[in-house]
Each structure stands twice: as C-alpha cells, then as structure tokens.
Design a protein around this motif. Structure first.
Motif, mmCIF file in Angstrom:
data_model
loop_
_atom_site.group_PDB
_atom_site.id
_atom_site.type_symbol
_atom_site.label_atom_id
_atom_site.label_comp_id
_atom_site.label_asym_id
_atom_site.label_seq_id
_atom_site.Cartn_x
_atom_site.Cartn_y
_atom_site.Cartn_z
ATOM 1 N N ALA A 45 11.515 11.916 1.878
ATOM 2 C CA ALA A 45 11.170 11.993 3.302
ATOM 3 C C ALA A 45 9.756 11.445 3.544
ATOM 4 O O ALA A 45 9.510 10.784 4.559
ATOM 5 N N THR A 46 8.832 11.699 2.617
ATOM 6 C CA THR A 46 7.476 11.163 2.741
ATOM 7 C C THR A 46 7.498 9.638 2.704
ATOM 8 O O THR A 46 6.831 8.973 3.500
ATOM 9 N N ILE A 47 8.276 9.074 1.778
ATOM 10 C CA ILE A 47 8.392 7.608 1.674
ATOM 11 C C ILE A 47 8.960 7.035 2.963
ATOM 12 O O ILE A 47 8.416 6.085 3.532
ATOM 13 N N ARG A 48 10.058 7.594 3.412
ATOM 14 C CA ARG A 48 10.695 7.099 4.648
ATOM 15 C C ARG A 48 9.740 7.192 5.837
ATOM 16 O O ARG A 48 9.635 6.256 6.636
ATOM 17 N N GLY A 49 9.073 8.333 5.960
ATOM 18 C CA GLY A 49 8.141 8.513 7.067
ATOM 19 C C GLY A 49 6.993 7.524 7.027
ATOM 20 O O GLY A 49 6.604 6.970 8.061
ATOM 21 N N GLN A 50 6.460 7.275 5.828
ATOM 22 C CA GLN A 50 5.337 6.347 5.694
ATOM 23 C C GLN A 50 5.769 4.922 6.054
ATOM 24 O O GLN A 50 5.062 4.220 6.771
ATOM 25 N N ILE A 51 6.924 4.504 5.565
ATOM 26 C CA ILE A 51 7.401 3.150 5.886
ATOM 27 C C ILE A 51 7.651 3.013 7.383
ATOM 28 O O ILE A 51 7.230 2.038 8.014
ATOM 29 N N ASN A 52 8.339 3.976 7.979
ATOM 30 C CA ASN A 52 8.607 3.907 9.419
ATOM 31 C C ASN A 52 7.324 3.877 10.229
ATOM 32 O O ASN A 52 7.197 3.116 11.191
ATOM 33 N N TYR A 53 6.346 4.699 9.839
ATOM 34 C CA TYR A 53 5.094 4.770 10.585
ATOM 35 C C TYR A 53 4.319 3.454 10.490
ATOM 36 O O TYR A 53 3.837 2.936 11.494
ATOM 37 N N VAL A 54 4.211 2.908 9.289
ATOM 38 C CA VAL A 54 3.447 1.668 9.107
ATOM 39 C C VAL A 54 4.148 0.498 9.797
ATOM 40 O O VAL A 54 3.495 -0.348 10.413
ATOM 41 N N ARG A 55 5.443 0.465 9.734
ATOM 42 C CA ARG A 55 6.184 -0.592 10.439
ATOM 43 C C ARG A 55 5.934 -0.486 11.945
ATOM 44 O O ARG A 55 5.723 -1.489 12.630
#
Length: 191
Positions: A45-55
């Motif tokens: 969930a941390t990985i997904r959240g970080q990618i979505n946020y940076v995108r």
C-alpha cells in the motif's frame, strides 16, 4: 432427596482440553500468517500510494519526478525518496526521455534534481531493485539508477520492472512491480 455434586467429570475436562488444543494447533499458524500478510500488504500500500502521489504531482505542476529506492538489505527495508526536476528542462518530456538512463539527468549537469525529504516513505519489510529488462530473470541496475520516473505529463519514459522482495515477517515473497509508458503500474504479472 439426594444432593448432587456440581462440577465436571474427568472425562468432560479431558475432552474440553483436547478441543482447545486442536483449535490452537489449527488456528495459531493462521493467526501468525495473518501478521505476515498484513506486513506485506502495508508495504505494498505504501508503494502504491507513493507512485500515485508522485504521478499526480507530475501532472499538477508539470515537472518530472523520480522515486529513488534506497534499499537497506541488512534490515530488508527501503526508503522511497521523491526527487523533483530542476532547471530549464524540468517541463520537457522529450528531454527526459532522451537522456542516457532516462530521467537520470534533470538539469543538464548530471544532476538528479532536488530531494523533497518530507515526501520520503519507508518500506518496513521490503526492498525493491529495478531490473535491467522487463522480461526474464531480474538483473538489478546500479544503485544510482534504482528509480522510477514520471514525466511532466504523468507518463513514464519507458516500460520498467522492479523486483520486490519481502522479509521473513512479511511472507518472504518475491513479486514484480511493473510500470508502463502510460504512467500505469501494477504488481504481479505484467499486463
């Protein structure tokens, strides 16, 4: 009238103990495994959240960004650092696609941009190494190139793959993270 004693017989007590032991033997591994799965899912969930946020950041302000993965293999943890492009080419999609190791040079002087320390996220039970190709066994890129990039339009400069390895207390799973030129990403099997 006869007085009946209240209590359990030895047979009833032994039966109760046997049932509790069976439930414990079956249930404990499931409960123990639940914690491992929860640790894995939290890092995912941390990985997904970080990618979505940076995108989303790249789309909103029109800058290129990278998520640099700093692995601590001795503790099986990783930091997901966010770096923002600086200089005249920070908005230039084609420039970032053309650099040798795409998005590795954010301002023309081998600079990787500006780190936004407040956006760094920590994986507690997992490391990620970016692979040199999207197929076959994973040959890791150098630590300097262990990042995923998002261009000013929210897309990625290339299709990429990373190998996620979780620790023993997160199920010891090995799975792949895939990014696509569209900016889409998934874990598991490449689409």
């Amino acid at each position: 009238m006869r007085n009946k004693e209240k209590g359990f017989s030895l047979l009833e007590l032994m039966t109760t103990i046997a049932i509790v032991a069976i439930i414990g033997a079956v249930g404990f591994p499931a409960i123990d495994n639940f914690g491992d799965q929860e640790n894995y899912e939290n890092d995912l969930a941390t990985i997904r959240g970080q990618i979505n946020y940076v995108r989303q950041l790249s789309l909103e302000d029109g800058n290129a960004y990278t998520i640099r993965i700093i692995n601590d293999t001795s503790n099986n943890t990783a930091d997901l650092e966010v770096w923002q492009a600086q200089g005249l080419n920070r908005y230039n999609v084609e420039y970032h696609k053309s650099t040798s190791t795409k998005c590795s040079d954010f301002d023309g002087t081998d600079d990787k941009g500006t780190k936004i320390a407040s956006l760094t996220k920590k994986l507690q039970h997992m490391t990620i190494k970016r692979c040199s190709s999207t197929t076959g066994n994973c040959t890791a890129v150098s630590a300097a190139n262990n990042f995923f990039c998002f261009l000013p339009d929210g897309s990625a400069p290339e299709n990429a793959r990373g190998e996620m390895q979780s620790s023993d207390n997160a199920g010891s799973k090995k799975e792949y993270l895939h990014t696509y030129q569209t900016g889409f990403f998934n874990n598991g099997t490449r689409m």
